[in-house]
Every structure is written in structure tokens, then in C-alpha cells.
Write an enzyme that holds these catalytic residues in place. Structure first.
Site, short mmCIF file in Angstrom:
data_model
loop_
_atom_site.label_atom_id
_atom_site.label_comp_id
_atom_site.label_asym_id
_atom_site.label_seq_id
_atom_site.Cartn_x
_atom_site.Cartn_y
_atom_site.Cartn_z
N LYS A 35 0.84 -1.21 0.00
CA LYS A 35 0.00 0.00 0.00
C LYS A 35 0.88 1.26 0.00
CE LYS A 35 -0.37 -0.34 5.00
NZ LYS A 35 -1.01 -1.10 6.07
N TYR A 251 15.19 29.83 9.77
CA TYR A 251 14.02 30.58 10.25
C TYR A 251 13.99 30.64 11.76
CZ TYR A 251 12.08 30.44 5.55
OH TYR A 251 11.87 30.60 4.20
C1 LIG Z 1 -0.18 -2.10 6.69
C2 LIG Z 1 -0.75 -3.39 7.13
C3 LIG Z 1 0.08 -4.51 7.34
C4 LIG Z 1 1.59 -4.44 7.30
O1 LIG Z 1 2.05 -3.91 8.52
P1 LIG Z 1 3.63 -3.75 8.80
O2 LIG Z 1 3.69 -3.29 10.20
O3 LIG Z 1 4.12 -2.72 7.84
O4 LIG Z 1 4.23 -5.06 8.56
C5 LIG Z 1 -0.53 -5.72 7.63
N1 LIG Z 1 -1.87 -5.83 7.74
C6 LIG Z 1 -2.69 -4.77 7.57
C7 LIG Z 1 -4.16 -4.94 7.71
C8 LIG Z 1 -2.16 -3.52 7.28
O5 LIG Z 1 -2.98 -2.47 7.12
#
Ligand SMILES: *Cc1c(COP(=O)(O)O)cnc(C)c1O
Length: 362
Positions: A35, A251
Site C-alpha cells: 500500500k 528561520y
Molecule cells: C499495513 C498493514 C500490514 C503491514 O504492517 P507492517 O507493520 O508494515 O508489517 C498488515 N496488515 C494490515 C491490515 C495492514 O494495514
């Protein structure tokens, strides 16, 4: 020299990390979590690199799933939040996308759908995360109903662990007990932390994300996983000069030079995704040494204290994160996690892919 703000993605490290996942959960299928543009690493390059050794991919929406199908990947593709409206169902069916089912309206949508091919579903159970999923009390009835629907193909079970990254906490054990009482068929519970640490959570499918990209999922610094960082974020020194004692840097003059000192300016800022909250002292590597970032992060630039590398000059590479310093250390200094640093890199950071020691562009 044009502006350099570059993320070099080491595909050999990616494959190494997949090997770590495989060895940690040797009996499970792997759905690699891709994702958010593969956590900022580049969806298609990551997918192709992992394709021959994973059984599935997990994404969060059809916009992330369809490019994988269009690239010819035949794997199971799981949409972690399922469909967002009933109108998406024909697409799930036609492109063979798996839907996570977590709300009653989704079951009703499937009940009314007339599809050419049934959709494989993952029934999500909220065993304690308090996010998506049916309560354990409702999950059995939801599964029975799904099983009667012609629009539904195979049914698998899924839950998500809230604290797998903190092994001292008891929550994970109780979540797994609740899940185990329900899920008898093919099931999935493990994110990266559970893939590495909780063998009892492996079940039939593990869902590693962050570990594939080489960052430790553990908040506990003592828990070490043999992972190789995949991304190196790099920029260049574009200015080196000596500022007098008492001179402010950046800044609001958050940093004031305590003595006359060499100050460098590096070509990266929050407009590239470098965290604006980075405090004075956040390490940047120049000429093999860690030097402290000083002053507030600008949109396009940061400043560094060059007192320990007085020989540094314009054009020198500056490593913001990678093998050293690791992204998790920068994240911790900035009150966030490596996941967020990776996802927030903006499109103007050029991605370069390294494979077998050779660089190639996006
Ligand atoms: C993002 C996600 C993962 C992966 O999690 P990590 O901590 O990056 O390994 C697994 N399951 C679901 C439902 C997620 O949303």
C-alpha cells in the site's frame, strides 16, 4: 550540478528482507504489503522484485491494485479495506481482486450483487485492535451468511494485531486466542512484527510490510531483526561557509552559532518529505561522519554543523537515512515512525533503483 534529492532503492536488500520473512514463517504464504506506493518505494518495481517469491500482494484500494494486474501480475491481490462502495464489485470480480469484508453493509452489497465470477473474501474480525472488523460475537454469523452468497467465492479469516511490535505486552496473546476460537479455515493475523516475533500468529498467510523495506517494526530498540535498509535518501551540500559566533541559522534562528563555525546547507527539506520537526542534532552523514542538523528545516534545504568535517565541500553527498543513520533513528528523533518518513517522500524526490550493484532510473 542539478539539484539532488534522491532515494536509491536497493532491490537486492528488498529480496534479502523477503528471505528473512520467508525463513521466519516458513510454513505460511506471504502477502507482501504494497500500500501507499509500496511505502514510498515504488509500487511496480517492488512488486516485480518480489513477484517470484510471494503468493499475494496487499494494497488499500483499486487504484493500487489495478496497476499490478495491468503489469501482468497474476497473484492474489487483497484489498485491505475491501470495497468502499457496491459499485466497485464488478471490478473486483472482473480483475480477480480479494475483498476484506468488515462491515454489514458490505455483506448486503455482496448479497445483491450479480457478478460473472464470485469474489474471494477475507472476513475481518476485530479481536482487539478497535479498527476494522466484526466483533468476535458477530463474526460467526457473518461468515455463515457470506457462505450462502453466490457472489462470494472462497472465505478466509483476517485480524490485525494492535501491539505485536511491543512483545512485552499481553494483548497480542489475547487477540490470538480470540482469533483462534473463530478462524478454523485459512487465516491471516501477522504484520511484520508478528511475522518476526509471534510464531503463533503466522497461520496460513503472513502480511509483512515495513520489514520488507528493511526497517525494524519494533519500538523496542533491543529487538533486532537481520534486515537491510532498502531506501537511501541522499542530497548534496550546496553551500559551505563560516558563520561568526552569535549568528543565527535558518528561520527564527532556532540555532545560534556558539563559536565561529563552518555551516553547510543540504539540498533537501520538508518539500521533499524530510520531516519538518527534525530537532537540532538530527544526524546527517557527510564524508562518512555523522554531523548534526541545525536550525529549522526549510522547504528545500536544511543546515548542518560541519565542525567535525571541516574538509567538506560543495557537491559532497549527504545521507539523510539509509544504512546509517537508519530511518527509524531519524523517525524517533522526530517523534514519528519510519513508515511515515517513507510514505511522505514527495514526487520531486527522484527514485533510482539499484539491482546487482547497478543503478537504473525510474
Ligand atoms: C499495513 C498493514 C500490514 C503491514 O504492517 P507492517 O507493520 O508494515 O508489517 C498488515 N496488515 C494490515 C491490515 C495492514 O494495514
Amino acid at each position: 550540478m542539478s539539484r539532488v534529492a534522491r532515494a536509491t532503492i536497493n532491490l537486492d536488500a528488498l529480496r534479502h528482507n523477503l528471505g528473512v520473512a520467508r525463513r521466519s514463517a516458513p510454513d505460511a504464504h506471504i502477502m507482501a504489503v504494497l500500500k501507499a506506493n509500496a511505502y514510498g518505494h515504488g509500487l511496480l518495481r517492488v512488486a516485480h522484485t518480489l513477484a517470484s517469491d510471494v503468493e499475494g500482494f496487499a494494497v488499500s484500494c483499486t487504484e493500487e491494485a489495478l496497476p499490478l494486474r495491468e503489469a501482468g501480475l497474476q497473484h492474489r491481490i487483497i484489498l485491505l479495506e475491501g470495497f468502499f462502495e457496491a459499485a466497485e464489485l464488478p471490478l473486483f470480480s472482473a480483475r480477480r481482486l480479494d475483498a476484506v469484508v468488515h462491515q454489514p453493509w458490505q455483506i448486503e452489497a455482496l448479497a445483491s450483487a450479480d457478478l460473472s465470477r464470485p469474489i474471494d473474501c477475507w472476513l475481518k474480525v476485530d479481536t482487539g485492535m478497535g479498527r476494522l472488523g466484526f466483533s468476535p460475537a458477530d463474526a460467526g454469523a457473518a461468515a455463515e451468511r457470506l457462505a450462502t452468497l453466490p457472489a462470494v467465492g472462497e472465505i478466509r479469516w483476517m485480524t490485525h494485531l494492535a501491539s505485536a511490535d511491543e512483545p512485552d505486552r499481553a494483548d497480542t496473546g489475547s487477540q490470538l486466542v480470540r482469533f483462534g476460537e473463530l478462524a478454523h479455515a485459512s487465516a491471516s493475523a501477522a504484520n511484520s512484527a508478528a511475522t518476526l516475533y509471534w510464531a503463533q500468529a503466522h497461520a496460513q498467510w503472513v502480511r509483512p510490510g515495513i520489514m520488507l523495506y528493511g526497517a525494524s517494526p519494533f519500538s523496542h530498540a533491543g529487538l533486532h531483526a537481520p534486515l537491510h535498509p532498502v531506501m537511501q535518501l541522499e542530497a548534496r551540500l550546496i553551500s559551505v561557509k563560516t558563520l561568526p559566533a552569535g549568528h543565527g541559522v535558518g528561520y527564527g534562528s532556532r540555532f545560534v552559532c556558539p563559536v565561529a563555525m563552518p555551516v553547510g546547507v543540504v539540498s533537501i527539506g520538508y518539500g521533499d518529505g524530510y520531516p519538518r520537526h527534525a530537532p537540532d542534532g538530527t544526524p546527517v552523514r557527510i564524508r562518512g561522519r555523522r554531523v548534526p542538523m541545525i536550525g529549522k528545516v526549510s522547504m528545500d534545504m536544511i543546515a548542518v554543523d560541519l565542525r567535525t568535517v571541516p574538509q567538506a565541500c560543495v557537491g559532497d553527498p549527504a545521507i539523510l537515512w539509509g544504512v546509517d543513520p537508519p530511518a527509524s533513528e531519524i523517525a524517533e528523533a522526530c517523534g514519528t515512525i519510519s513508515y511515515e518518513l517513507f510514505c511522505r517522500l514527495t514526487p520531486r524526490v527522484q527514485r533510482v533503483y539499484r539491482h546487482g550493484g547497478v543503478d537504473g532510473q525510474e
